[in-house]
Design a protein around this motif. Structure first.
Motif, PDB file in Angstrom:
ATOM      1  N   ILE A 127      -5.280  -3.216  -4.166  1.00 44.42           N
ATOM      2  CA  ILE A 127      -4.696  -1.933  -3.939  1.00 44.42           C
ATOM      3  C   ILE A 127      -4.171  -1.283  -4.909  1.00 44.42           C
ATOM      4  O   ILE A 127      -4.358   0.065  -5.271  1.00 44.42           O
ATOM      5  CB  ILE A 127      -3.661  -2.217  -2.613  1.00 44.42           C
ATOM      6  N   ALA A 185       0.789  -1.372  -0.096  1.00 43.11           N
ATOM      7  CA  ALA A 185       0.163  -0.044   0.053  1.00 43.11           C
ATOM      8  C   ALA A 185       0.788   1.390   0.057  1.00 43.11           C
ATOM      9  O   ALA A 185       0.393   2.342  -0.848  1.00 43.11           O
ATOM     10  CB  ALA A 185      -1.049  -0.019   1.168  1.00 43.11           C
ATOM     11  N   SER A 234       2.234   1.774  -3.380  1.00 43.08           N
ATOM     12  CA  SER A 234       1.193   2.371  -4.269  1.00 43.08           C
ATOM     13  C   SER A 234       0.863   3.832  -4.137  1.00 43.08           C
ATOM     14  O   SER A 234       0.730   4.581  -4.978  1.00 43.08           O
ATOM     15  CB  SER A 234      -0.051   1.669  -4.001  1.00 43.08           C
TER      16      SER A 234
END
Length: 497
Positions: A124, A15, A18
């Motif tokens: 995600i 995450a 990202s």
């Protein structure tokens, strides 16, 4: 409960990475300057070091380690090429970019423990692309001066280049569509995934990227050729294409407008993108509910899947036959289109940029080929193409890259560079391809990987970290979670240092 908590914590690095590519696109406007993206690369390095030092890092399978090793070797070879490159500082930056990509690739390999983790990490990455599209559309609707955010009637916000913008969206399209089709997920995540897939197609139409269109078509062939669950995937893909395609005219209207009418057309296009995203979620709810109640016997599903492939093959054959029957001189027609491709008209006419094929890529590739011929083994040095084109180019453009990853590798780092890149990608592609034979979401990752590789073969998207990071995250997530043994304490300590 403890297992779920461990799984949630294992998703934090993916995450965070990202979030890096989202911030690179949104905050840094997709900058390709090392001074802008290097702090993010240092953050990725700190993240990997923290994972290794924590003692919780997993040992990737041998094939993945070999791929990572080849990517590290490519970074070293690129750095070495600074000694013969005419722009050594830029060659250094290119080597650091390869290292940045290697760190992004390593994150899911070191952290994703299970099939559930891999599924969540893929979601995600796709969600970050969708949120970027939604945030972009909201900004276009809400702020003034939006004409400056478009490039010749094509969406360039926020990264400044429509081709790169399209790649950020479409690299996540197939994973989003596969998540929407996956019966393992609940209704809400499937509906959100379907709405995201529709939104990503709408975003691509706003960019009007021709490389995106070709890459999307090729990746569709790859997915439906190798995924046994092609019929299940075909439903959300076709429905998303119909929804986004129904708004083709308003989404591409800015290309046809000028002057005072341009900004209203841009706002309308953005509003349509938001409306399509919302409609996609609602349609996704209906689809997920219907799919949950509809059970198709495996034998019928296999037969329908084979029939779908047959229809596609027959459709392609029919298109070729129709072309030969309706065009008086097919060879002359192809020759005219080839001549059109080799030169770029000063003005574009047509319903959108997608309706034209002219560009200066042919001349870019000619110069890259000449550089490769002169230096076949080691190339002219990383980032040497821009310098070479200033001397040998036949257009008024001043491109920094050859608009093709393969030609950049061959012209700048030679056969050695290309061989190292292939050796880096192949192990991951092979693992994902094998998984796609039995896993629907893996088929979606395969589509995303195929899309990105084809697009990078005809554009300079490799040079944009905001485009490369989601690809390498998907590549790593698609191959992760096979061997869940932790790295030994000695290796962990070394990595932490």
């Amino acid at each position: 409960m403890a297992e779920r908590l461990a799984g949630a914590f294992s998703l934090v690095p993916a995450a965070a990475t990202s979030a890096l590519f989202f911030a690179l696109a949104w905050r840094e406007q997709g900058s390709i300057l090392a001074e802008d993206w290097l702090p993010y690369a240092l953050g990725a390095g700190l993240l990997v070091a923290t994972v290794l030092a924590s003692g919780a890092a997993l040992r990737p399978r041998s094939a993945c380690l070999a791929g990572l090793g080849a990517l590290a070797a490519l970074a070293a070879w690129t750095a070495l090429s600074a000694s013969w490159s005419p722009v050594p500082a830029l060659a250094r930056d290119e080597a650091l970019l390869v290292v940045f990509y290697g760190l992004a690739l390593a994150v899911p390999l070191l952290t994703l423990r299970s099939e559930r983790d891999r599924l969540a990490a893929i979601g995600i990455v796709a969600a970050a692309s969708v949120v970027l599209l939604v945030a972009t559309a909201v900004r276009l609707v809400a702020v003034d001066g939006v004409a400056d955010l478009y490039w010749y009637g094509r969406l360039a916000l926020p990264v400044g280049y429509p081709g790169a913008e399209a790649a950020i969206f479409l690299v996540s399209f197939w994973p989003a569509a596969a998540l929407a089709a996956s019966p393992r997920l609940g209704i809400a995540p499937r509906a959100l995934a379907f709405g995201g897939a529709v939104a990503l197609l709408a975003g691509w139409l706003m960019t009007q990227s021709r490389a995106g269109a070709v890459s999307l078509a090729v990746s569709a062939i790859v997915v439906f050729a190798f995924a046994p669950a092609r019929l299940r995937l075909l439903v959300p893909v076709a429905a998303a294409a119909l929804l986004a395609g129904s708004a083709y005219s308003p989404l591409t209207e800015p290309f046809r407008e000028h002057g005072a009418e341009l900004e209203p057309a841009i706002r309308d296009a953005a509003a349509w993108a938001l409306l399509l995203a919302l409609a996609g979620v609602l349609v996704g709810v209906v689809y997920a509910l219907a799919d949950r109640r509809l059970a198709v016997p495996p034998r019928i599903a296999r037969a329908a899947g084979i029939a779908a492939v047959a229809v596609l093959v027959l459709g392609a054959a029919g298109a070729v036959g129709a072309f030969a029957a309706t065009v008086d001189a097919p060879a002359d027609y192809v020759g005219e289109r080839w001549d059109e491709f080799k030169s770029q008209s000063p003005t574009e006419t047509g319903s959108s940029h997608l309706a034209t094929i002219g560009s200066n890529r042919y001349d870019f590739w000619r110069v890259a080929l000449d550089e490769f011929r002169e230096h076949p083994l080691h190339g002219a040095g990383a980032r040497a193409f821009g310098h070479a084109y200033l001397r040998h180019g036949r257009t008024d453009e001043t491109p920094r890259r050859a608009h093709s990853l393969e030609w950049d590798l061959l012209g700048e780092t030679g056969l050695v560079g290309l061989a190292l890149a292939v050796a880096a990608f192949l192990p991951f592609a092979w693992i994902i391809l094998r998984r796609a034979r039995s896993d629907l979401v893996a088929a979606g990752v395969l589509g995303g990987v195929a899309y990105w590789v084809v697009h990078a073969s005809g554009d300079w998207t490799w040079t944009f970290p905001a485009v490369g990071l989601p690809f390498f995250l998907l590549l790593g997530a698609g191959a992760a979670g096979v061997e869940n043994h932790r790295i030994t304490s000695r290796a962990t300590s070394a990595g932490g240092l």
